[in-house]
Design an enzyme around this catalytic site. Sequence first.
Site, PDB file in Angstrom:
ATOM      1  N   ARG A  66      72.626 -42.520 -91.893  1.00 26.46           N
ATOM      2  CA  ARG A  66      71.798 -41.651 -91.058  1.00 26.46           C
ATOM      3  C   ARG A  66      72.629 -40.807 -90.095  1.00 26.46           C
ATOM      4  O   ARG A  66      72.309 -39.651 -89.821  1.00 26.46           O
ATOM      5  CB  ARG A  66      70.828 -42.537 -90.274  1.00 26.46           C
ATOM      6  CG  ARG A  66      69.567 -41.836 -90.115  1.00 26.46           C
ATOM      7  CD  ARG A  66      68.373 -42.628 -89.877  1.00 26.46           C
ATOM      8  NE  ARG A  66      67.408 -41.654 -89.423  1.00 26.46           N
ATOM      9  CZ  ARG A  66      66.247 -41.429 -89.998  1.00 26.46           C
ATOM     10  NH1 ARG A  66      65.896 -42.113 -91.046  1.00 26.46           N
ATOM     11  NH2 ARG A  66      65.444 -40.519 -89.529  1.00 26.46           N
ATOM     12  N   ASN A 108      58.768 -30.568 -80.700  1.00 26.56           N
ATOM     13  CA  ASN A 108      58.081 -31.099 -81.878  1.00 26.56           C
ATOM     14  C   ASN A 108      56.582 -30.960 -81.648  1.00 26.56           C
ATOM     15  O   ASN A 108      56.109 -31.084 -80.521  1.00 26.56           O
ATOM     16  CB  ASN A 108      58.437 -32.579 -82.058  1.00 26.56           C
ATOM     17  CG  ASN A 108      57.802 -33.188 -83.297  1.00 26.56           C
ATOM     18  OD1 ASN A 108      57.522 -32.497 -84.276  1.00 26.56           O
ATOM     19  ND2 ASN A 108      57.569 -34.491 -83.268  1.00 26.56           N
ATOM     20  N   THR A 109      55.855 -30.704 -82.716  1.00 28.23           N
ATOM     21  CA  THR A 109      54.403 -30.739 -82.618  1.00 28.23           C
ATOM     22  C   THR A 109      53.896 -31.960 -83.371  1.00 28.23           C
ATOM     23  O   THR A 109      54.366 -32.280 -84.463  1.00 28.23           O
ATOM     24  CB  THR A 109      53.757 -29.427 -83.108  1.00 28.23           C
ATOM     25  OG1 THR A 109      52.345 -29.585 -83.047  1.00 28.23           O
ATOM     26  CG2 THR A 109      54.179 -29.040 -84.506  1.00 28.23           C
ATOM     27  N   HIS A 110      52.950 -32.665 -82.713  1.00 28.88           N
ATOM     28  CA  HIS A 110      52.485 -33.947 -83.249  1.00 28.88           C
ATOM     29  C   HIS A 110      50.962 -33.981 -83.231  1.00 28.88           C
ATOM     30  O   HIS A 110      50.339 -33.564 -82.247  1.00 28.88           O
ATOM     31  CB  HIS A 110      53.051 -35.090 -82.391  1.00 28.88           C
ATOM     32  CG  HIS A 110      52.572 -36.426 -82.839  1.00 28.88           C
ATOM     33  ND1 HIS A 110      53.099 -37.065 -83.943  1.00 28.88           N
ATOM     34  CD2 HIS A 110      51.596 -37.228 -82.361  1.00 28.88           C
ATOM     35  CE1 HIS A 110      52.457 -38.213 -84.123  1.00 28.88           C
ATOM     36  NE2 HIS A 110      51.539 -38.333 -83.175  1.00 28.88           N
ATOM     37  N   ASP A 146      58.312 -39.789 -80.344  1.00 29.25           N
ATOM     38  CA  ASP A 146      57.226 -38.985 -79.762  1.00 29.25           C
ATOM     39  C   ASP A 146      56.998 -39.297 -78.287  1.00 29.25           C
ATOM     40  O   ASP A 146      55.852 -39.341 -77.815  1.00 29.25           O
ATOM     41  CB  ASP A 146      55.924 -39.188 -80.574  1.00 29.25           C
ATOM     42  CG  ASP A 146      56.081 -38.799 -82.030  1.00 29.25           C
ATOM     43  OD1 ASP A 146      56.889 -37.894 -82.314  1.00 29.25           O
ATOM     44  OD2 ASP A 146      55.415 -39.408 -82.882  1.00 29.25           O
TER      45      ASP A 146
HETATM   46  C1  GAR Z   1      51.244 -31.342 -88.580  1.00 31.12           C
HETATM   47  O1  GAR Z   1      49.953 -31.773 -88.239  1.00 31.12           O
HETATM   48  C2  GAR Z   1      52.272 -31.998 -87.670  1.00 31.12           C
HETATM   49  O2  GAR Z   1      51.830 -32.192 -86.365  1.00 31.12           O
HETATM   50  C3  GAR Z   1      52.465 -33.312 -88.372  1.00 31.12           C
HETATM   51  O3  GAR Z   1      52.513 -32.976 -89.722  1.00 31.12           O
HETATM   52  C4  GAR Z   1      51.670 -31.851 -89.949  1.00 31.12           C
HETATM   53  C5  GAR Z   1      52.475 -30.827 -90.713  1.00 31.12           C
HETATM   54  O4  GAR Z   1      51.664 -29.838 -91.245  1.00 31.12           O
HETATM   55  N1  GAR Z   1      53.645 -33.957 -87.905  1.00 31.12           N
HETATM   56  C6  GAR Z   1      53.729 -35.264 -87.698  1.00 31.12           C
HETATM   57  O5  GAR Z   1      52.844 -36.064 -87.977  1.00 31.12           O
HETATM   58  C7  GAR Z   1      55.049 -35.713 -87.100  1.00 31.12           C
HETATM   59  N2  GAR Z   1      54.977 -37.060 -86.660  1.00 31.12           N
HETATM   60  P1  GAR Z   1      52.310 -28.525 -91.890  1.00 31.12           P
HETATM   61  O6  GAR Z   1      53.445 -28.959 -92.805  1.00 31.12           O
HETATM   62  O7  GAR Z   1      51.182 -27.893 -92.644  1.00 31.12           O
HETATM   63  O8  GAR Z   1      52.792 -27.658 -90.760  1.00 31.12           O
END
Ligand code: GAR
Length: 201
Positions: A66, A108-110, A146
């Site tokens: 990693r 990051n978006t979560h 997160d």
């Molecule tokens: C999004 O909802 C993002 O927040 C989530 O994956 C999706 C990606 O959608 N991320 C996580 O869960 C990270 N822990 P996308 O590929 O259509 O943008």
Amino acid sequence: MAARLVVLVSGAGTNLQALLDACADPEYGAQVVAVGADRAGTRAVDRARVAGVETFELPISAYDDRGAWDQALTDRVAPHEPDLVVSAGFMKLAGEAFLSRFGGRYVNTHPSLLPAFPGMHGPRDALHHGVKVTGATLFFVDAGIDTGPIVAQVAVPVEHGDTTDNLHERIKAAERKMLIYWVGRMVRNGFTIEGRKVVVL
Ligand code: GAR
């Protein structure tokens, strides 16, 4: 000059697409200079190619461990000199090398209202818990899962009969708008991070 964004992805790339679309307007103040994935063959990387953006794919399995992968990721992102690195559905945790280089400019978006339901299954975990309101969170990435300082959140009501999939789709619709609005504002106006408090100017 437009701010430089590097976007990290793992899947469908709808958040990436929203950023690409926003960046098409010069007034937005940013351009996506590269898109990186942790696996081959994602729809997200296809979207970047269609938009003419440079891409790279770094599967963890191609590295000894990693730490080596994390260093490779750092080395691929650094030459793009990003003002902001945006993890948009990137399903890997960055390590020490990446965070020491990009900490404070890596968001990051979560798909949950953090600190509730961190990890890989935000919508599923929220649904199983029986919450009535969930949503999405944009935050600065730190060494935890997160746990970093929060930039913005958007609430999404859970509806009777929701499944994980349709709840996640509704969250994603709200999440995309949040992402575009706050990333744009961050790059145009600047921001400060003091402890856990983020102020976007
Ligand atoms: C999004 O909802 C993002 O927040 C989530 O994956 C999706 C990606 O959608 N991320 C996580 O869960 C990270 N822990 P996308 O590929 O259509 O943008």
